[in-house]
Design a protein around this motif. Sequence first.
Motif, PDB file in Angstrom:
ATOM      1  N   THR A 238      18.641  47.313  27.322  1.00 26.12           N
ATOM      2  CA  THR A 238      17.377  46.810  26.774  1.00 26.12           C
ATOM      3  C   THR A 238      17.236  45.292  26.805  1.00 26.12           C
ATOM      4  OG1 THR A 238      15.927  46.890  24.825  1.00 26.12           O
ATOM      5  CG2 THR A 238      18.304  46.764  24.409  1.00 26.12           C
ATOM      6  N   GLU A 239      18.350  44.560  26.790  1.00 24.72           N
ATOM      7  CA  GLU A 239      18.264  43.097  26.767  1.00 24.72           C
ATOM      8  C   GLU A 239      17.534  42.537  27.979  1.00 24.72           C
ATOM      9  OE1 GLU A 239      22.476  42.290  24.462  1.00 24.72           O
ATOM     10  OE2 GLU A 239      22.348  43.502  26.283  1.00 24.72           O
ATOM     11  N   VAL A 240      17.497  43.324  29.059  1.00 25.92           N
ATOM     12  CA  VAL A 240      16.763  42.882  30.252  1.00 25.92           C
ATOM     13  C   VAL A 240      15.266  42.765  29.946  1.00 25.92           C
ATOM     14  CG1 VAL A 240      16.207  43.447  32.651  1.00 25.92           C
ATOM     15  CG2 VAL A 240      18.510  43.897  31.752  1.00 25.92           C
ATOM     16  N   CYS A 241      14.745  43.636  29.087  1.00 19.89           N
ATOM     17  CA  CYS A 241      13.325  43.545  28.701  1.00 19.89           C
ATOM     18  C   CYS A 241      13.020  42.194  28.075  1.00 19.89           C
ATOM     19  CB  CYS A 241      12.973  44.649  27.713  1.00 19.89           C
ATOM     20  SG  CYS A 241      13.253  46.321  28.283  1.00 19.89           S
ATOM     21  N   ASP A 242      13.880  41.767  27.154  1.00 17.78           N
ATOM     22  CA  ASP A 242      13.644  40.505  26.463  1.00 17.78           C
ATOM     23  C   ASP A 242      13.776  39.322  27.416  1.00 17.78           C
ATOM     24  OD1 ASP A 242      13.870  40.947  23.113  1.00 17.78           O
ATOM     25  OD2 ASP A 242      14.435  42.586  24.413  1.00 17.78           O
ATOM     26  N   LEU A 243      14.698  39.426  28.374  1.00 19.29           N
ATOM     27  CA  LEU A 243      14.841  38.367  29.373  1.00 19.29           C
ATOM     28  C   LEU A 243      13.576  38.220  30.204  1.00 19.29           C
ATOM     29  CD1 LEU A 243      16.537  36.381  31.132  1.00 19.29           C
ATOM     30  CD2 LEU A 243      17.251  38.394  32.467  1.00 19.29           C
ATOM     31  N   LEU A 244      13.038  39.323  30.699  1.00 19.74           N
ATOM     32  CA  LEU A 244      11.925  39.259  31.646  1.00 19.74           C
ATOM     33  C   LEU A 244      10.561  39.128  30.984  1.00 19.74           C
ATOM     34  CD1 LEU A 244      13.004  41.872  34.347  1.00 19.74           C
ATOM     35  CD2 LEU A 244      13.471  39.426  34.242  1.00 19.74           C
ATOM     36  N   VAL A 245      10.407  39.692  29.781  1.00 21.14           N
ATOM     37  CA  VAL A 245       9.094  39.690  29.136  1.00 21.14           C
ATOM     38  C   VAL A 245       8.956  38.556  28.130  1.00 21.14           C
ATOM     39  CG1 VAL A 245       7.427  41.091  27.842  1.00 21.14           C
ATOM     40  CG2 VAL A 245       8.923  42.175  29.524  1.00 21.14           C
ATOM     41  N   GLU A 287      -0.345  35.714  23.431  1.00 24.27           N
ATOM     42  CA  GLU A 287      -0.745  36.416  24.655  1.00 24.27           C
ATOM     43  C   GLU A 287      -0.488  37.929  24.581  1.00 24.27           C
ATOM     44  OE1 GLU A 287       3.269  34.361  25.797  1.00 24.27           O
ATOM     45  OE2 GLU A 287       1.515  33.941  24.530  1.00 24.27           O
ATOM     46  N   PHE A 288       0.279  38.354  23.579  1.00 27.68           N
ATOM     47  CA  PHE A 288       0.555  39.784  23.448  1.00 27.68           C
ATOM     48  C   PHE A 288      -0.359  40.468  22.428  1.00 27.68           C
ATOM     49  CE2 PHE A 288       4.920  38.255  24.760  1.00 27.68           C
ATOM     50  CZ  PHE A 288       4.792  38.716  26.072  1.00 27.68           C
TER      51      PHE A 288
END
Length: 401
Positions: A238-245, A287-288
């Motif tokens: 899941t940490e990839v989500c926080d990196l990219l988003v 923006e979200f």
Amino acid sequence: MKKAYVVGTADTKGPELCYVRDLLEQAGIATVLVNVGTKGGEQYADVAAAEVAACHPEGPAAVFVNDRGRAVTQMSRALTGFVSARDDLGGIIGLGGSGGSGIIAPAMQALPIGLPKVLVSTLASGDVSAYVGASDVNMFHPVTDVSGLNRVSRRLLGNAAHALAGMMANPVPEAEADKPAVVLSMFGVTTPAVQAISAQLEASYDCLVFHATGSGGRCMEQIIDQGGLAGVLDITTTEVCDLLVGGMLSAGEDRLGAVARHGLPMVGSCGALDMVNFWGPETVPPEFEGRRFYHHNAQVTLMRTTAEECAAIGAWIGRKLNACYGPLRFLLPLRGVSALDIEGGAFQDPEADAALFQALRDTVQQTDTRRLVELDLHINDPAFAEAAVAHFHEITTDGGA
């Protein structure tokens, strides 16, 4: 005899360093007082700043410069080299404000996990992630500045000194190293899966479970880099989500890097790729606005990833998997990737999940040893855990071919 290294800028904190040193000595702990100040204070020290600076890769001239910021950075590099080479170092305590903490913390982070580390820092009541990193640095807040010995500082510096003395005088007995170790990644919403996997492996393996909160992922990568593991079960990426988003719990660009570097057998999956993490609702960027949120608790707000974001996440992970040369199985739980991404759940979104899985299919270059495995299961189904364990046994017994 292992010694406690007492580290600080003796030019500004000499009496405070001596106070801590004396308390350690009174507790029966041998000490070495190390000066990392560049403006004197050598009368307090067992190790002069010049001796530390000589451990800089470019020599002491790189440290003693007429620029405070650069001097702090370069002294930290020198201190890292110095402490890493000391075979009598049994524990370390540092005292510092922003400059001293910036010198000492990186050197502490370079020392082995488990070696006692105490940093008394005036920054300990704020965001300490840069000072702790992926290590086990224990930070103490001194309340007052580390400047003079008074009724507050004596007590708090004393508590820190005695904490280190206690750790050094009462080492935790080593467990018998009779089982190989594996690492696993877990989040609250993948807990049933990872606990079931651990339960099935624990008879044969020492299971090291990391919480996928950014720092947890970085710690896991560091443990993999240190070597000595039998394999990886990276179920919760899941940490990839926080990196990219743009969430709060990114583990950085090197997530999934260590397993590629070392060729370890890995079973991975898509755990919690349906969410981006923020703190309270007020921390969500403007923006979200209008997105799909779930208020996990008063401190944590989760945002559902969109199909477009999931496609980018899947492609990023796929490229990382392509760099892995060891045996690998990456499991796609087609019925949902978290406790919220389930039929009737707050984050159920078949379109977003489909985009994630398709991006992985399109990106991963499958070989005899690198395979995607599609399972018509939810990630927290007991059968998913059984499949993960079966694939792990397969790739660790026959090399993954």
